[in-house]
Scaffold this motif. Structure first.
Motif, PDB file in Angstrom:
ATOM      1  N   GLN A 237      96.998  62.708  59.336  1.00  0.00           N
ATOM      2  CA  GLN A 237      98.571  63.095  59.082  1.00  0.00           C
ATOM      3  C   GLN A 237      99.050  61.438  59.189  1.00  0.00           C
ATOM      4  OE1 GLN A 237      98.966  66.236  61.537  1.00  0.00           O
ATOM      5  NE2 GLN A 237      98.025  67.762  60.294  1.00  0.00           N
ATOM      6  N   ARG A 238      98.522  60.714  60.074  1.00  0.00           N
ATOM      7  CA  ARG A 238      99.280  59.614  60.376  1.00  0.00           C
ATOM      8  C   ARG A 238      98.503  58.710  59.836  1.00  0.00           C
ATOM      9  NH1 ARG A 238     100.108  59.937  66.915  1.00  0.00           N
ATOM     10  NH2 ARG A 238     101.506  61.999  66.857  1.00  0.00           N
ATOM     11  N   GLY A 239      97.460  58.668  59.129  1.00  0.00           N
ATOM     12  CA  GLY A 239      96.982  57.657  58.203  1.00  0.00           C
ATOM     13  C   GLY A 239      96.212  56.680  59.094  1.00  0.00           C
ATOM     14  N   GLY A 240      95.401  56.844  60.241  1.00  0.00           N
ATOM     15  CA  GLY A 240      95.031  56.177  61.168  1.00  0.00           C
ATOM     16  C   GLY A 240      93.230  56.370  61.154  1.00  0.00           C
ATOM     17  N   GLY A 241      93.088  57.330  60.523  1.00  0.00           N
ATOM     18  CA  GLY A 241      91.543  57.505  60.582  1.00  0.00           C
ATOM     19  C   GLY A 241      90.783  57.136  59.255  1.00  0.00           C
ATOM     20  N   PRO A 242      89.646  57.638  59.002  1.00  0.00           N
ATOM     21  CA  PRO A 242      88.879  57.266  57.702  1.00  0.00           C
ATOM     22  C   PRO A 242      89.529  57.886  56.580  1.00  0.00           C
ATOM     23  CG  PRO A 242      87.713  59.119  58.853  1.00  0.00           C
ATOM     24  CD  PRO A 242      88.847  58.545  60.061  1.00  0.00           C
ATOM     25  N   GLN A 243      89.281  57.228  55.481  1.00  0.00           N
ATOM     26  CA  GLN A 243      89.693  57.802  54.185  1.00  0.00           C
ATOM     27  C   GLN A 243      89.103  59.280  53.863  1.00  0.00           C
ATOM     28  OE1 GLN A 243      88.578  54.953  50.985  1.00  0.00           O
ATOM     29  NE2 GLN A 243      90.563  53.889  51.659  1.00  0.00           N
ATOM     30  N   TRP A 244      89.950  59.906  53.282  1.00  0.00           N
ATOM     31  CA  TRP A 244      89.575  61.505  52.915  1.00  0.00           C
ATOM     32  C   TRP A 244      89.825  61.777  51.436  1.00  0.00           C
ATOM     33  CZ3 TRP A 244      93.802  64.543  51.564  1.00  0.00           C
ATOM     34  CH2 TRP A 244      94.919  64.233  52.225  1.00  0.00           C
ATOM     35  N   VAL A 245      88.954  62.843  51.087  1.00  0.00           N
ATOM     36  CA  VAL A 245      89.355  63.263  49.727  1.00  0.00           C
ATOM     37  C   VAL A 245      89.461  64.774  49.624  1.00  0.00           C
ATOM     38  CG1 VAL A 245      87.821  61.632  48.614  1.00  0.00           C
ATOM     39  CG2 VAL A 245      86.951  63.673  49.321  1.00  0.00           C
ATOM     40  N   ARG A 246      90.265  65.033  48.922  1.00  0.00           N
ATOM     41  CA  ARG A 246      90.705  66.513  48.709  1.00  0.00           C
ATOM     42  C   ARG A 246      89.776  67.197  47.495  1.00  0.00           C
ATOM     43  NH1 ARG A 246      94.759  69.416  50.789  1.00  0.00           N
ATOM     44  NH2 ARG A 246      96.103  67.587  50.985  1.00  0.00           N
TER      45      ARG A 246
END
Length: 95
Positions: free
Chosen positions: A55-64
């Motif tokens: 939610q904060r954009g601090g973790g690994p990239q993700w895909v939906r």
């Protein structure tokens, strides 16, 4: 000057129209997808922590994928590599 209409190409009777095919994803890439729960277990953190990172954009990239969130292993490894630090760790500010 009159123009002649161009003839439409007809498909043979009883055949279906061609439908565009979605790009195929190699099975090895599909096996490399992790759920939020799997990522949390892999990193030994809570699922809530993984959700906050996303939610904060601090973790690994993700895909939906539809309504599902997935993480590619290579993106997780790249994110971990980007968080490497050198030198002594700074002590946490404690009150």
């Amino acid at each position: 000057m009159t123009t002649t209409p161009t003839a439409r190409k007809r498909r043979p009777r009883g055949t279906l129209p061609e439908t565009p095919t979605a790009p195929t994803v190699p099975e090895t890439e599909l096996a490399e997808l992790m759920t939020s729960d799997e990522l949390a277990e892999y990193l030994s953190v809570s699922r809530d922590t993984v959700d906050v990172w996303r939610q904060r954009g601090g973790g690994p990239q993700w895909v939906r994928a539809g309504r599902h969130i997935r993480y590619r292993r290579r993106d997780v490894v790249a994110w971990l590599d980007s968080t490497l630090s050198q030198g002594p760790a700074k002590p946490a500010n404690r009150k």
